[in-house]
Write an enzyme that holds these catalytic residues in place. Structure first.
Site, PDB file in Angstrom:
ATOM      1  CG  ASN A   1      -1.481  -7.463  -6.975  1.00  0.00           C
ATOM      2  OD1 ASN A   1      -2.484  -8.118  -7.196  1.00  0.00           O
ATOM      3  ND2 ASN A   1      -0.463  -7.949  -6.276  1.00  0.00           N
TER       4      ASN A   1
ATOM      5  CG  MET B   1       4.447  -9.102  -4.424  1.00  0.00           C
ATOM      6  SD  MET B   1       4.916 -10.481  -3.349  1.00  0.00           S
ATOM      7  CE  MET B   1       6.550 -10.832  -3.958  1.00  0.00           C
TER       8      MET B   1
ATOM      9  CE  LYS C   1       8.873  -8.117  -5.502  1.00  0.00           C
ATOM     10  NZ  LYS C   1       8.812  -6.937  -4.603  1.00  0.00           N
TER      11      LYS C   1
ATOM     12  CB  CYS D   1       3.185  -2.977  -8.821  1.00  0.00           C
ATOM     13  SG  CYS D   1       1.853  -3.603  -7.751  1.00  0.00           S
TER      14      CYS D   1
ATOM     15  CB  THR E   1      -0.942   0.006   1.218  1.00  0.00           C
ATOM     16  OG1 THR E   1      -0.168  -0.143   2.417  1.00  0.00           O
ATOM     17  CG2 THR E   1      -1.946  -1.128   1.135  1.00  0.00           C
TER      18      THR E   1
ATOM     19  CE  LYS F   1       2.331  -2.340  -3.940  1.00  0.00           C
ATOM     20  NZ  LYS F   1       3.439  -3.031  -4.571  1.00  0.00           N
TER      21      LYS F   1
END
Length: 397
Positions: free
Chosen positions: A106, A319, A279, A104, A68, A70
């Site tokens: 999402n 993600m 990641k 990102c 949250t 971003k």
């Protein structure tokens, strides 16, 4: 005491998938922030409220989590055959920089809806009803994303019955295609999907141990390890990882040494300045577990278990870019992810994450001995939470 008036910048606060971010049109930013550099970063850090030693983002739009905190900047595309250029920034909570090294997945689901609503797409391209196809240039990694956005009565449809684990309420489905998601142009392998040249490596992490690892550039550079080698069974929720400082340090060490092996950084000390990528994720074969919402996820409903770290913490769901990496690795026999899923050829998988399950697909092929993924597909949803303007002190940048 001197006073500096606040400035007003048009912005929209959107949920995309299991993330939230502040969206801007490039042309609406102050001139000094319309180009990369210290002024842009300083302004956007102030918008989010970072760095915050209290870890709460009380004085900004951030949500004090990696999901949250971003920023998205959009403009009409300069790339042939594309509609919109999409730039994504991950804002750390306690640090005074923005990581622009990745995408990102999402928030990618919110790019098409924002572009349509905010005049970045030719109105003639928007149907009265049906699906509007938006071709997105992902400027962080130079990749194409195709979003299929539902339209009702000439406007973006946001409500619907599509349910996404990790999101409380149903909404309208946005289908995403990540074209040629592998090969970000980095790594020892000259930008290959498997930058070390191997489907599985032995990754030595001094002081921690040696781990089997699949290191892949697809969606986002990702280091996959076996959950059992970490002492986990793959059903862990956030509390089991994020409250364990030793575990976080171990996973960060794996991430740092994997980043060096992938050629993303030259030295492990540089990993702290690049927290967004790569990641690190761990996988396991299916088992029954209870998700963070209290819902039972039966082993029979999933192909494998996957957990991924984001900005130093276990992600509450998964993600979007890591989902692409999971789909791509699962499609290639010989990877840790494919083995966790039971082996064989797998173009579509359903994996279990802390919030529930997600179905993703990837089309993989082997050419001249090298694996590549031509497309990864998944569905997300997006919704405008607030629109208008953000305000920041005029001397913030």
């Amino acid at each position: 005491m001197s006073q500096v008036p606040q400035i007003r910048i048009p912005a929209t606060y959107l949920r995309g998938g299991t993330s939230k971010g502040v969206f801007f049109r490039l042309e609406d930013l102050p001139p000094a922030a319309q180009v990369p550099g210290k002024a842009r970063d300083a302004l956007l850090l102030r918008v989010i409220g970072s760095p915050d030693p209290y870890g709460k983002h009380t004085d900004g739009m951030g949500g004090a989590t990696s999901s949250t905190s971003k920023i998205v900047i959009l403009s009409k595309s300069k790339q042939p055959g594309h509609d919109v250029d999409y730039l994504y920034g991950q804002v750390p909570i306690n640090d005074s920089f923005i990581d622009w090294s990745g995408n990102c997945g999402n928030l990618s689901s919110a790019v098409g809806p924002f572009a349509i609503t905010n005049g970045l797409l030719d109105p003639a391209r928007v149907p009265r009803d049906g699906l509007c196809t938006v071709r997105i240039w992902q400027a962080n990694i130079d990749k194409t994303i195709v979003a299929h956005v539902p339209i009702s009565n000439g406007e973006v449809q946001e409500t619907g019955d599509f349910e996404l684990d990790g999101v409380t309420f149903p909404a309208a489905e946005v289908r995403l295609e990540f074209l040629d998601p592998a090969d970000e142009g980095e790594g020892e392998g000259g930008g290959a999907m498997f930058p070390t040249g191997n489907l599985m490596d032995s990754l030595e992490v001094p002081g921690v141990g040696t781990f089997k690892a699949t290191m892949i550039n697809a969606g986002v550079p990702t280091i996959f390890v076996d959950a059992a080698e970490l002492g986990y069974d793959g059903t862990e929720l956030q509390g089991a990882i994020n409250e364990d400082k030793a575990a976080l340090a171990k996973l960060e060490a794996i991430r740092a040494h994997g980043a060096v092996r992938m050629g993303l950084i030259g030295d492990v000390a540089q990993a702290a300045g690049r927290p967004l990528t790569p990641k690190v994720a761990f996988v396991a074969s299916p088992k029954d577990y209870v998700s963070s919402s209290g819902k039972l996820v039966p082993a029979a409903d999933i192909d494998l278990l996957a957990r991924a770290m984001s900005m130093g913490k276990l992600h509450h769901a998964m993600m979007g870019t890591a989902s692409v990496a999971i789909a791509a690795a699962a499609a290639v026999p010989g990877t840790l992810v494919n083995a966790a899923a039971g082996g064989g050829t797998r173009e579509v998988i359903t994996f279990g994450h802390p919030s529930g399950t997600l179905r993703v697909g990837a089309e993989a092929e082997q050419v001249d001995g090298q694996w590549t993924v031509t497309k990864a597909v998944m569905s997300r949803s997006a919704r405008v939470l607030m629109e208008g303007a953000v305000r920041v002190p005029g001397d913030a940048f």
